[in-house]
Design an enzyme around this catalytic site. Structure first.
Site, PDB file in Angstrom:
ATOM      1  N   ASP A 274      -0.250 -30.513  32.314  1.00  0.00           N
ATOM      2  CA  ASP A 274       0.642 -29.862  31.348  1.00  0.00           C
ATOM      3  C   ASP A 274       2.102 -29.827  31.819  1.00  0.00           C
ATOM      4  O   ASP A 274       2.977 -29.380  31.064  1.00  0.00           O
ATOM      5  CB  ASP A 274       0.156 -28.432  31.051  1.00  0.00           C
ATOM      6  CG  ASP A 274      -1.112 -28.424  30.205  1.00  0.00           C
ATOM      7  OD1 ASP A 274      -1.438 -29.467  29.619  1.00  0.00           O
ATOM      8  OD2 ASP A 274      -1.763 -27.364  30.139  1.00  0.00           O
TER       9      ASP A 274
ATOM     10  N   ARG B 180     -10.766 -36.206  24.077  1.00  0.00           N
ATOM     11  CA  ARG B 180     -11.111 -34.798  24.280  1.00  0.00           C
ATOM     12  C   ARG B 180     -12.458 -34.387  23.674  1.00  0.00           C
ATOM     13  O   ARG B 180     -12.528 -33.529  22.790  1.00  0.00           O
ATOM     14  CB  ARG B 180      -9.979 -33.902  23.779  1.00  0.00           C
ATOM     15  CG  ARG B 180      -8.648 -34.291  24.387  1.00  0.00           C
ATOM     16  CD  ARG B 180      -7.566 -33.328  24.055  1.00  0.00           C
ATOM     17  NE  ARG B 180      -7.704 -32.050  24.723  1.00  0.00           N
ATOM     18  CZ  ARG B 180      -6.876 -31.030  24.507  1.00  0.00           C
ATOM     19  NH1 ARG B 180      -5.888 -31.150  23.658  1.00  0.00           N
ATOM     20  NH2 ARG B 180      -7.048 -29.907  25.156  1.00  0.00           N
TER      21      ARG B 180
ATOM     22  N   ARG C   1       3.649 -24.114  18.886  1.00  0.00           N
ATOM     23  CA  ARG C   1       2.239 -23.797  19.193  1.00  0.00           C
ATOM     24  C   ARG C   1       2.120 -23.038  20.507  1.00  0.00           C
ATOM     25  O   ARG C   1       1.185 -22.266  20.690  1.00  0.00           O
ATOM     26  CB  ARG C   1       1.425 -25.085  19.308  1.00  0.00           C
ATOM     27  CG  ARG C   1       1.264 -25.814  18.011  1.00  0.00           C
ATOM     28  CD  ARG C   1       0.311 -26.954  18.171  1.00  0.00           C
ATOM     29  NE  ARG C   1      -0.962 -26.469  18.724  1.00  0.00           N
ATOM     30  CZ  ARG C   1      -1.980 -27.230  19.035  1.00  0.00           C
ATOM     31  NH1 ARG C   1      -1.908 -28.520  18.846  1.00  0.00           N
ATOM     32  NH2 ARG C   1      -3.080 -26.717  19.531  1.00  0.00           N
TER      33      ARG C   1
ATOM     34  N   CYS D 136      -7.212 -36.185  19.712  1.00  0.00           N
ATOM     35  CA  CYS D 136      -5.888 -35.635  19.446  1.00  0.00           C
ATOM     36  C   CYS D 136      -4.852 -36.535  20.095  1.00  0.00           C
ATOM     37  O   CYS D 136      -5.195 -37.537  20.712  1.00  0.00           O
ATOM     38  CB  CYS D 136      -5.782 -34.194  19.917  1.00  0.00           C
ATOM     39  SG  CYS D 136      -5.488 -33.995  21.651  1.00  0.00           S
TER      40      CYS D 136
END
Ligand code: EPU
Length: 434
Positions: free
Chosen positions: A308, A125, A400, A120
């Site tokens: 994140d 990943r 998302r 991605c």
């Protein structure tokens, strides 16, 4: 495709409420596969990834009921009659966390067929650690036509040492182990609050789990799990995003309904930069606008500085006096936002897993593109700080994982609006074809 149009310069003032954590709600919904009884989840955020997971479960035969009105954040999932233990490529390609159904499906249905996710935007990943763990629990794994198939009459407990700390890997195997025969010991586990929240739900469902939130989790397998009601924890990354936005826009913002302990690494880094947060039991107040000092960060597993929050922190570094070194240790390609920030006037040099940010540079509005969920959040923050208007394209990335972000930010003074496709699709297609 929708775009966000943001005019920068307004201080954020007032109170902004944090939604439930997407990354806790996703495994919690997958956990409903482990029982025939209904699982009632409260505080589920209304974001695109949750819709995808709902579709995924529904395609397997689950009944997914949404609350409405005041109960709009409640989701009731009943997996009494599962007809299809499969996660299709169409769904997995849009959301990698779909692989979270692998463990629960093989544990409850004795079989699972899950599309292998590709790479991605932020890295390769792989899911090899999920698969190795399931094999240790006795599942037979095969791969064909891009799908992983796992089978086991009944999983049996085992000792599994994760070679690398993985959040969804820990969650996947934790769920599988709850119905395995005997004891499973998971070592080198992720300690993220989302893992702890999942374990809390599983315990309410009748699972026997000790040690969630520490590197070693012990699970005594049981024959059956039952239904439960559970409230999803607040989203620490959404909270962190608003905290950084507040620090940079010079207002006075209370981030309400969060768990300040879950953002401790961010708050201590902000303290180093010169921003003091007033912390309450379930809120954080930030008074921004003071001078900022550069500080380095290294992303790490929880309780370290979260990957994140790396993109959002990079915007802060552009506004701090001095040089900040940002080291990304979790994903190999998570600096796509860097180039977009440079287009807005930032001085950022990227060398492998490190970004060198020299501040302070003024940011000016520009047309930019979101490349992934957290990158888009960083562009929103940059736009709130920038001079003039910024148009952020590909905002489906932000949808998302951030619930009604423009409404929330507008409520505390930001000038932000969403625009849809400006020309009818038919005409756009004709123009493109020319
Ligand atoms: N990894 C492997 N093999 C595996 C699993 C992971 O090599 O089988 C590697 C990954 O490539 C990565 C590292 O281990 O380098 C850590 O990945 P992890 O498995 O922890 O990530 P994840 O579980 O896929 C979750 C969050 C991400 C968050 C990461 C790290 C969910 C649904 N996703 O992903 O959230 O960045 O943990 O904290 O929980 C986001 O919300 O924007 C997001 C990307």
């Amino acid at each position: 495709m929708d775009k966000l149009v943001i005019r920068g310069g307004n201080p954020l003032v007032g109170t902004i409420r944090v939604s439930g954590a997407k990354n806790a709600a996703l495994p919690a919904m997958a956990a409903a596969l482990l029982t025939e009884d209904p699982v009632i989840l409260e505080n589920v955020p209304q974001v695109r990834d949750i819709v995808t997971e709902r579709n995924l479960l529904a395609a397997m035969g689950a009944e997914v009921e949404l609350g409405y009105g005041r109960a709009q954040h409640r989701t009731t999932i009943s997996c009494r009659n599962l007809i299809n233990a499969e996660a299709s490529y169409d769904l997995v390609k849009t959301m990698r966390a779909s692989t979270l159904v692998l463990g629960p499906l093989v544990a409850r249905m004795k079989t699972a067929r899950v599309s292998l996710p590709g790479g991605c935007a932020i890295g390769a990943r792989p899911i090899d650690l999920h698969l190795k763990g399931l094999e240790k629990l006795g599942a037979r794994i095969s791969q064909e036509h891009g799908y992983i198939e796992a089978r086991a009459d009944r999983l049996t407990g085992a000792r599994i040492v994760f070679e690398k700390i993985t959040v969804t890997g820990t969650e996947d195997l934790l769920m599988a182990a709850t119905l395995a025969e005997g004891e499973t010991v998971l070592e080198n586990c992720a300690r993220e609050p989302e893992v702890v929240d999942l374990a809390a739900l599983l315990v309410k469902m009748g699972a026997r789990i000790e040690g969630a939130g520490t590197p070693t989790i012990r699970v005594q397998g049981v024959h059956k799990l039952h239904g439960a009601r559970h409230r999803i924890i607040p989203d620490r990354i959404e909270a962190g995003t608003f905290i950084v936005a507040a620090a940079l826009t010079g207002g006075d913002l209370t981030i309400a309904g969060c768990d300040p302990q879950h953002v401790a690494a961010l708050l201590s880094k902000l303290e180093e930069c010169g921003i003091h947060a007033a912390v309450d039991a379930d809120s954080v107040r930030i008074v921004g606008g003071g001078p900022l000092k550069a500080a380095d960060i290294v992303t790490e597993e929880y309780p370290g500085f979260p990957t994140d929050m790396q993109a959002q922190y990079m915007v802060l570094a552009t506004q701090a006096e001095g040089t900040s070194l940002i080291t990304e240790n979790i994903f190999e390609n998570r600096f796509m936002h860097g180039q977009e920030l440079v287009r807005m006037g930032a001085n950022i040099k990227i060398e492998g897993s490190r970004a060198v940010v020299r501040g302070r540079t003024a940011l000016s509005g520009a047309a930019v593109q979101a490349s992934d969920l957290r990158a888009s959040a960083s562009l929103v923050i940059a736009a709130l700080v920038a001079d003039g208007e910024t148009i952020i394209d590909r905002v489906y990335h932000i949808d998302r994982g951030y619930e009604r972000i423009e409404e929330k930010l507008r409520g505390v003074g930001a000038q932000i609006r969403r625009i849809g496709q400006l020309i009818p699709k038919r005409i756009a297609a004709a123009v493109e074809a020319e």
